[in-house]
Write a protein that holds these residues in place. Structure first.
Motif, short mmCIF file in Angstrom:
data_model
loop_
_atom_site.label_atom_id
_atom_site.label_comp_id
_atom_site.label_asym_id
_atom_site.label_seq_id
_atom_site.Cartn_x
_atom_site.Cartn_y
_atom_site.Cartn_z
N LEU A 21 -14.52 13.62 5.99
CA LEU A 21 -15.84 13.94 6.54
C LEU A 21 -15.90 13.60 7.94
O LEU A 21 -16.66 12.80 8.23
N GLN A 22 -15.37 14.48 8.75
CA GLN A 22 -15.16 14.01 10.33
C GLN A 22 -16.34 14.95 10.98
O GLN A 22 -16.60 15.99 10.65
N PRO A 23 -16.90 14.25 12.13
CA PRO A 23 -17.87 15.17 13.01
C PRO A 23 -17.38 16.71 13.10
O PRO A 23 -16.22 16.76 13.51
N SER A 46 -24.86 14.63 -0.36
CA SER A 46 -24.98 15.33 0.84
C SER A 46 -25.67 14.38 2.15
O SER A 46 -25.25 14.42 3.09
N GLN A 47 -26.51 13.36 1.86
CA GLN A 47 -26.91 12.38 2.83
C GLN A 47 -25.81 11.96 3.42
O GLN A 47 -25.59 11.59 4.96
N VAL A 48 -24.73 11.26 2.64
CA VAL A 48 -23.37 10.77 3.11
C VAL A 48 -22.68 11.81 4.05
O VAL A 48 -22.29 11.56 5.16
N ALA A 49 -22.66 13.21 3.58
CA ALA A 49 -21.98 14.19 4.43
C ALA A 49 -22.51 14.55 5.78
O ALA A 49 -21.96 14.62 6.73
N VAL A 50 -23.94 14.66 5.66
CA VAL A 50 -24.68 14.85 6.80
C VAL A 50 -24.48 13.83 8.02
O VAL A 50 -24.18 14.11 8.79
N GLN A 51 -24.52 12.68 7.51
CA GLN A 51 -24.14 11.45 8.44
C GLN A 51 -22.68 11.54 9.20
O GLN A 51 -22.72 11.41 10.24
N ARG A 52 -21.84 11.86 8.14
CA ARG A 52 -20.49 11.71 8.76
C ARG A 52 -20.10 12.93 9.57
O ARG A 52 -19.12 13.09 10.41
N THR A 62 -27.82 13.77 15.10
CA THR A 62 -28.05 12.49 15.08
C THR A 62 -27.11 11.43 14.94
O THR A 62 -26.33 11.59 13.84
N VAL A 63 -26.99 10.46 15.24
CA VAL A 63 -25.53 9.60 15.36
C VAL A 63 -25.61 9.07 13.87
O VAL A 63 -24.26 8.87 13.27
N ASP A 64 -26.69 8.56 13.24
CA ASP A 64 -26.29 8.07 12.01
C ASP A 64 -27.15 8.92 10.91
O ASP A 64 -27.40 8.62 9.71
N GLY A 65 -27.45 10.05 11.26
CA GLY A 65 -28.12 10.86 10.27
C GLY A 65 -29.57 10.86 10.11
O GLY A 65 -30.36 11.30 9.37
N PHE A 66 -30.09 9.54 10.57
CA PHE A 66 -31.54 9.21 10.36
C PHE A 66 -32.43 9.02 11.51
O PHE A 66 -33.35 9.37 11.79
N SER A 67 -31.51 8.19 12.48
CA SER A 67 -32.25 7.77 13.80
C SER A 67 -32.43 8.99 14.71
O SER A 67 -31.83 10.20 14.33
N CYS A 68 -32.98 8.73 15.69
CA CYS A 68 -33.30 9.87 16.57
C CYS A 68 -32.05 9.71 17.85
O CYS A 68 -32.15 10.56 18.81
#
Ligand code: SAM
Length: 200
Positions: A20-22, A37-43, A49-55
């Motif tokens: 799961l690369q950018p 999906s949360q893991v996939a969105v982050q990765r 966003t860098v970690d999928g949660f922060s801005c």
């Protein structure tokens, strides 16, 4: 902050194999409630966003995409698009996936799908293997050459056949048992990499 503990199995697999690369596009089959999906969105950086949660935004990182499918409702998630109330094995679902994916293609197909367990181990095993086999049809429609598939199965007599089927269209197929998967359960994952398209 994950919706389900199953996230840790995918994190473990991805820490080792870096699927799961950018920038990559991912289809998550059996996505509800949405932890994979949360893991996939982050990765894959599909929320940007860098970690999928922060801005925190890193404009240098390519943005990927995540599309999840489930028979059940999948609550919304930034960076993912969901087909709730959809059967992965239905050809109509594949047609919708083609529209949602960039260029109609995915780098990675994930499947943590499972039928409702009947309690009859052999029957559950056979039903889940049949679902896994249907993923080769999906792959034929959407998976990029060189792409990967991760799919959950329950171990049993057809496991070898499933592995052989996948070996026919993928360059490498491995059986995985993540530490996060309960030791006593028959749950396993197949990691199939280096997809070879069957069409000439
Ligand atoms: N990976 C998910 C997560 O991390 O949140 C958990 C998935 S759960 C173990 C298995 C899911 O597969 C269930 O939500 C079920 O509805 C779904 N499922 C089973 N058969 C399916 C099918 N034919 N099409 C789509 N989803 C299916």
């Amino acid at each position: 902050h994950f919706r389900c503990r199953s996230a840790f199995k995918l994190l473990e697999i991805d820490d080792k194999f870096r699927l799961l690369q950018p920038g990559r596009s991912v289809v998550d089959c059996g996505a509800a409630p949405g932890a994979w999906s949360q893991v996939a969105v982050q990765r894959v950086n599909s929320a940007g966003t860098v970690d999928g949660f922060s801005c925190v935004v890193d404009p240098a990182l390519p943005r990927g995409s995540v599309v999840g499918v489930d028979l059940l409702n999948i609550p919304p998630l930034d960076g993912a698009r969901f087909l709730s109330s959809h059967d992965v094995t239905d050809p109509a679902t594949q047609a919708k996936l083609l529209e949602l994916l960039p260029g109609g293609r995915a780098h990675v197909i994930l499947s943590d799908m499972a039928p409702n367990a009947s309690g009859f181990r052999e029957m559950d095993h056979e039903r889940l293997v049949a679902m896994c086999l249907s993923l080769t049809d999906l792959a034929e429609g959407i998976l990029l050459p060189g792409g990967s598939l991760v799919c959950k199965y329950w171990d049993g007599i057809l496991a070898r056949r499933l592995q052989e089927e996948l070996s026919g269209v993928f360059g490498s197929v491995l059986t995985l048992k993540p530490n996060a998967s309960r030791r006593e359960s028959a749950e396993r994952y197949l990691l199939a990499r280096m997809y070879r398209t069957t069409s000439p």
